[in-house]
Design a protein around this motif. Structure first.
Motif, mmCIF file in Angstrom:
data_model
loop_
_atom_site.group_PDB
_atom_site.id
_atom_site.type_symbol
_atom_site.label_atom_id
_atom_site.label_comp_id
_atom_site.label_asym_id
_atom_site.label_seq_id
_atom_site.Cartn_x
_atom_site.Cartn_y
_atom_site.Cartn_z
ATOM 1 N N UNK A 73 13.132 27.631 -5.078
ATOM 2 C CA UNK A 73 11.562 27.567 -5.525
ATOM 3 C C UNK A 73 11.028 29.135 -5.473
ATOM 4 N N UNK A 74 10.250 29.282 -6.484
ATOM 5 C CA UNK A 74 9.680 30.528 -6.664
ATOM 6 C C UNK A 74 8.512 30.521 -5.841
ATOM 7 N N UNK A 75 8.312 31.794 -5.444
ATOM 8 C CA UNK A 75 7.056 32.194 -4.611
ATOM 9 C C UNK A 75 5.598 31.590 -5.135
ATOM 10 N N UNK A 76 5.710 31.567 -6.623
ATOM 11 C CA UNK A 76 4.441 31.173 -7.263
ATOM 12 C C UNK A 76 4.194 29.475 -6.936
ATOM 13 N N UNK A 77 5.447 28.859 -7.360
ATOM 14 C CA UNK A 77 5.203 27.461 -6.956
ATOM 15 C C UNK A 77 5.033 26.895 -5.626
ATOM 16 N N UNK A 78 5.517 27.950 -4.736
ATOM 17 C CA UNK A 78 5.327 27.588 -3.287
ATOM 18 C C UNK A 78 3.741 27.866 -2.916
ATOM 19 N N UNK A 79 3.363 28.788 -3.474
ATOM 20 C CA UNK A 79 1.829 29.285 -3.290
ATOM 21 C C UNK A 79 1.012 28.017 -4.059
ATOM 22 N N UNK A 80 1.155 27.607 -5.183
ATOM 23 C CA UNK A 80 0.565 26.374 -5.763
ATOM 24 C C UNK A 80 0.511 25.244 -4.957
ATOM 25 N N UNK A 81 1.826 24.894 -4.423
ATOM 26 C CA UNK A 81 1.934 23.848 -3.571
ATOM 27 C C UNK A 81 1.278 23.809 -2.225
ATOM 28 N N UNK A 82 1.351 25.054 -1.726
ATOM 29 C CA UNK A 82 0.680 25.055 -0.572
ATOM 30 C C UNK A 82 -0.881 24.923 -0.444
ATOM 31 N N UNK A 83 -1.466 25.161 -1.720
ATOM 32 C CA UNK A 83 -2.786 25.061 -1.707
ATOM 33 C C UNK A 83 -3.024 23.853 -2.488
ATOM 34 N N UNK A 84 -2.564 23.338 -3.229
ATOM 35 C CA UNK A 84 -2.955 21.759 -3.884
ATOM 36 C C UNK A 84 -2.621 20.715 -3.032
ATOM 37 N N UNK A 85 -1.486 20.595 -2.311
ATOM 38 C CA UNK A 85 -1.025 19.402 -1.183
ATOM 39 C C UNK A 85 -2.027 19.377 -0.196
ATOM 40 N N UNK A 86 -2.595 20.218 0.304
ATOM 41 C CA UNK A 86 -3.526 20.090 1.277
ATOM 42 C C UNK A 86 -4.854 19.608 0.753
ATOM 43 N N UNK A 87 -5.151 20.237 -0.711
ATOM 44 C CA UNK A 87 -6.542 19.624 -1.203
ATOM 45 C C UNK A 87 -6.383 18.549 -1.652
ATOM 46 N N UNK A 88 -5.161 18.086 -2.084
ATOM 47 C CA UNK A 88 -5.204 16.507 -2.376
ATOM 48 C C UNK A 88 -5.172 15.595 -1.389
ATOM 49 N N UNK A 89 -4.705 15.939 -0.376
ATOM 50 C CA UNK A 89 -4.694 15.201 1.005
ATOM 51 C C UNK A 89 -6.072 15.010 1.428
ATOM 52 N N UNK A 90 -6.821 16.099 1.560
ATOM 53 C CA UNK A 90 -8.275 16.169 1.912
ATOM 54 C C UNK A 90 -8.950 15.134 0.913
ATOM 55 N N UNK A 91 -8.809 15.420 -0.302
ATOM 56 C CA UNK A 91 -9.669 14.522 -1.099
ATOM 57 C C UNK A 91 -9.246 13.214 -0.987
ATOM 58 N N UNK A 92 -8.190 12.725 -0.774
ATOM 59 C CA UNK A 92 -7.704 11.492 -0.575
ATOM 60 C C UNK A 92 -8.297 10.744 0.376
ATOM 61 N N UNK A 93 -8.525 11.544 1.569
ATOM 62 C CA UNK A 93 -8.804 11.244 2.928
ATOM 63 C C UNK A 93 -10.623 11.140 2.604
ATOM 64 N N UNK A 94 -11.098 11.963 2.122
ATOM 65 C CA UNK A 94 -12.571 11.621 1.594
ATOM 66 C C UNK A 94 -12.967 10.519 0.871
ATOM 67 N N UNK A 95 -12.167 10.200 -0.122
ATOM 68 C CA UNK A 95 -12.293 9.216 -1.032
ATOM 69 C C UNK A 95 -11.960 7.689 -0.180
ATOM 70 N N UNK A 96 -10.975 7.729 0.830
ATOM 71 C CA UNK A 96 -10.864 6.617 1.673
ATOM 72 C C UNK A 96 -11.921 6.322 2.444
ATOM 73 N N UNK A 97 -12.540 7.517 3.100
ATOM 74 C CA UNK A 97 -13.708 7.257 4.076
ATOM 75 C C UNK A 97 -14.803 6.699 3.057
#
Length: 84
Positions: free
Chosen positions: A1-25
């Motif tokens: 994996x390229x560093x660019x993809x790792x950077x995108x995933x390291x930012x997007x995955x926590x954001x998606x998890x946070x949004x999912x938690x907020x939506x569930x609550x």
């Protein structure tokens, strides 16, 4: 994996998890509020309907009492008179 993809995933995955938690609550809170509101409306409607039924039953009771009083004041009719 390229560093660019790792950077995108390291930012997007926590954001998606946070949004999912907020939506569930938020969903749970909204569901609880809607359920409580519906229960209150049903209770109010049941109380109003019960009051209407009670009023109607009171009028039927009054009519039955009046009929019973009128029948109690009538003289007794012998059975042969009833049969004609």
């Amino acid at each position: 994996m390229s560093i660019r993809l790792k950077l995108i995933l390291s930012i997007c995955i926590p954001m998606l998890i946070g949004c999912a938690i907020v939506l569930i609550f938020d969903y749970r809170h909204s569901y609880a509020a809607a359920t409580q509101f519906a229960q209150q409306r049903v209770a109010e409607r049941a109380a109003a309907t019960a009051a209407q039924i009670n009023e109607r039953l009171d009028s039927v009771k009054t009519a039955a009492d009046a009929t019973a009083a009128a029948m109690a004041n009538r003289p007794l009719i012998a059975e042969p008179q009833l049969r004609g």
